[in-house]
Scaffold this active site. Structure first.
Site, PDB file in Angstrom:
ATOM      1  N   ARG A 103     -21.463 -39.490  85.408  1.00 27.57           N
ATOM      2  CA  ARG A 103     -22.521 -40.377  86.444  1.00 27.57           C
ATOM      3  C   ARG A 103     -23.451 -40.844  85.390  1.00 27.57           C
ATOM      4  NH1 ARG A 103     -26.036 -39.862  92.237  1.00 27.57           N
ATOM      5  NH2 ARG A 103     -23.492 -40.954  92.682  1.00 27.57           N
ATOM      6  N   HIS A 130     -19.754 -47.897  91.468  1.00 31.28           N
ATOM      7  CA  HIS A 130     -20.224 -46.748  92.565  1.00 31.28           C
ATOM      8  C   HIS A 130     -18.644 -46.740  92.803  1.00 31.28           C
ATOM      9  CE1 HIS A 130     -21.036 -43.067  93.756  1.00 31.28           C
ATOM     10  NE2 HIS A 130     -21.884 -43.421  94.503  1.00 31.28           N
ATOM     11  N   GLN A 133     -18.139 -44.066  96.081  1.00 32.88           N
ATOM     12  CA  GLN A 133     -18.829 -44.604  97.176  1.00 32.88           C
ATOM     13  C   GLN A 133     -18.117 -45.652  98.085  1.00 32.88           C
ATOM     14  OE1 GLN A 133     -21.876 -43.286  98.115  1.00 32.88           O
ATOM     15  NE2 GLN A 133     -21.236 -44.342 100.067  1.00 32.88           N
ATOM     16  N   ASP A 222     -28.505 -50.541 100.927  1.00 33.13           N
ATOM     17  CA  ASP A 222     -28.545 -49.192  99.378  1.00 33.13           C
ATOM     18  C   ASP A 222     -30.060 -49.561  99.435  1.00 33.13           C
ATOM     19  OD1 ASP A 222     -28.439 -47.702  97.815  1.00 33.13           O
ATOM     20  OD2 ASP A 222     -27.375 -48.923  96.438  1.00 33.13           O
ATOM     21  N   CYS A 262     -25.643 -45.931 101.646  1.00 33.74           N
ATOM     22  CA  CYS A 262     -24.228 -44.642 101.027  1.00 33.74           C
ATOM     23  C   CYS A 262     -25.193 -44.319 100.704  1.00 33.74           C
ATOM     24  CB  CYS A 262     -24.263 -45.531  99.423  1.00 33.74           C
ATOM     25  SG  CYS A 262     -25.893 -46.130  98.651  1.00 33.74           S
ATOM     26  N   ARG A 290     -17.194 -38.970 101.519  1.00 36.94           N
ATOM     27  CA  ARG A 290     -17.578 -38.690 100.107  1.00 36.94           C
ATOM     28  C   ARG A 290     -15.885 -37.772  99.604  1.00 36.94           C
ATOM     29  NH1 ARG A 290     -20.884 -41.447  96.649  1.00 36.94           N
ATOM     30  NH2 ARG A 290     -20.052 -39.729  94.594  1.00 36.94           N
TER      31      ARG A 290
HETATM   32  N1   CP Z   1     -24.679 -41.779  97.619  1.00 35.65           N
HETATM   33  C1   CP Z   1     -24.793 -40.971  96.658  1.00 35.65           C
HETATM   34  O1   CP Z   1     -23.977 -41.287  95.523  1.00 35.65           O
HETATM   35  O2   CP Z   1     -25.338 -39.829  96.622  1.00 35.65           O
HETATM   36  P1   CP Z   1     -25.922 -38.966  95.069  1.00 35.65           P
HETATM   37  O3   CP Z   1     -26.928 -40.123  94.309  1.00 35.65           O
HETATM   38  O4   CP Z   1     -26.890 -38.264  95.894  1.00 35.65           O
HETATM   39  O5   CP Z   1     -24.564 -38.509  94.574  1.00 35.65           O
HETATM   40  N1  NVA Z   2     -27.582 -47.914  93.895  1.00 36.97           N
HETATM   41  C1  NVA Z   2     -28.447 -46.579  94.430  1.00 36.97           C
HETATM   42  C2  NVA Z   2     -26.772 -45.564  94.259  1.00 36.97           C
HETATM   43  C3  NVA Z   2     -27.703 -44.242  94.693  1.00 36.97           C
HETATM   44  C4  NVA Z   2     -26.315 -43.526  94.979  1.00 36.97           C
HETATM   45  C5  NVA Z   2     -28.628 -46.214  92.533  1.00 36.97           C
HETATM   46  O1  NVA Z   2     -28.630 -46.675  91.525  1.00 36.97           O
HETATM   47  O2  NVA Z   2     -29.478 -45.367  92.106  1.00 36.97           O
END
Ligand code: CP
Ligand code: NVA
Length: 304
Positions: A103, A130, A133, A222, A262, A290
């Site tokens: 990530r 993502h 997701q 989101d 999400c 997930r």
């Molecule tokens: N939706 C999602 O990816 O959540 P986290 O940021 O908690 O992993």
């Molecule tokens: N768009 C958000 C998604 C979090 C799961 C971010 O990137 O922070």
């Protein structure tokens, strides 16, 4: 399929197979049985950003399949690409583990990892995408609607990483995505074009949330402030006024439209508590899926 970096890298057939396998493994695990395809295998999990769902669900999925996961914070290794180049991290980790998930802020970091790693690399969210997701979301949609074909998603808010991956999933799996974003926050034209070249008229955009939800099967939102955008928070809160998923917006939608997010959800900003808790909200089914999608993904990428 060596890596899972973007839904656009996968064929429709591969994505459908992953969804079928997710559903089968979900059933198997709910019945108390186990598939230990990854016994003795290890996944390294690199995180430049916080996470609840992604971190825990990947770690649990690896354990379920008989394997191990190692959580690595950037400070543990002196930063990703700081103490040593990403390509050296990729090649070193490949000598120890059977898969890498990451990530990151920059999308290039995961593509560089994938270029130099000899083991599979999974995108666990970048500033751009993502994909895990979006696929867990499609699994959730198939469970609630009994189909994916022709489902219409209205995405209200920021044309961000989640919206982009949903657009690509929609294009590969024959859904429609209408994004209602304030001016200046739409999904970039290139991404819309990529989706619409895969499947004509998949992604459309509007600046009118009520119009977007009027015939939607799903209302998705989101955060307005993604990880890494914290300094823009006050400006964004002003700019996104009128783009909240709330009772007024839901009244403009079909009564049975499902609400998706999400998570994490910032109640009072992109969604009200009432909307997040409404009987049509399926946000925790998304969160659960997930785990089920990623089990199938890990098995596919790491079991050979
Ligand atoms: N939706 C999602 O990816 O959540 P986290 O940021 O908690 O992993
Ligand atoms: N768009 C958000 C998604 C979090 C799961 C971010 O990137 O922070």
């Amino acid at each position: 399929m060596k890596n899972f970096l973007s839904i656009t890298d996968c064929s429709t057939e591969e994505l459908k197979e992953l969804l079928t396998e997710s559903a089968e493994l979900k059933k198997l695990y709910k019945s108390g049985k186990r598939d230990l395809s990854l016994a003795g295998k290890t996944l390294a999990m690199l995180f430049e950003k916080p996470s609840l769902r992604t971190r825990i669900s990947f770690q649990v999925a690896m354990g379920d399949l008989g394997g191990n996961a190692i959580y690595v914070k950037p400070e543990d290794i002196g930063g990703i690409g700081k103490r040593e180049p990403v390509k050296d991290i990729a090649r070193t980790l490949s000598r120890y583990v059977n898969g890498i998930m990451a990530r990151t802020f920059e999308h290039n970091t995961v593509t560089d990892l994938a270029e130099f790693a000899t083991v599979p690399v999974i995108n666990a969210l970048t500033d751009q995408l993502h994909p895990c997701q979006a696929m867990a979301d499609v699994l959730t949609i198939s469970e609630h609607f009994g189909k994916i074909d022709g489902i219409k998603i209205a995405f209200i808010g920021d044309g961000n990483n989640v919206a982009r991956s949903l657009g690509f999933a929609a294009a590969k799996l024959n859904m429609k995505l209408v994004i209602a974003a304030p001016a200046g926050y739409e999904l970039d034209g290139e991404s819309v074009e990529i989706a619409n070249q895969i499947l004509k008229e998949t992604v459309t955009q509007t600046n009118d949330p009520k119009q977007a939800v009027s015939d939607a099967d799903i209302i998705y939102t989101d955060t307005w402030v993604s990880m890494g955008q914290e300094e823009e928070k006050q400006k964004r809160i002003k700019d996104f006024a009128g783009f909240q998923v709330n009772t007024e917006l839901l009244e403009a939608a079909p009564a049975n439209a499902k609400i998706m997010h999400c998570l994490p959800a910032y109640r009072g900003l992109e969604i009200t508590d009432e909307a997040a808790e409404s009987k049509n909200s399926i946000v925790f089914d998304q969160a659960e899926n997930r785990l089920h999608f990623q089990r199938a993904l890990l098995k596919k990428l790491m079991s050979s």
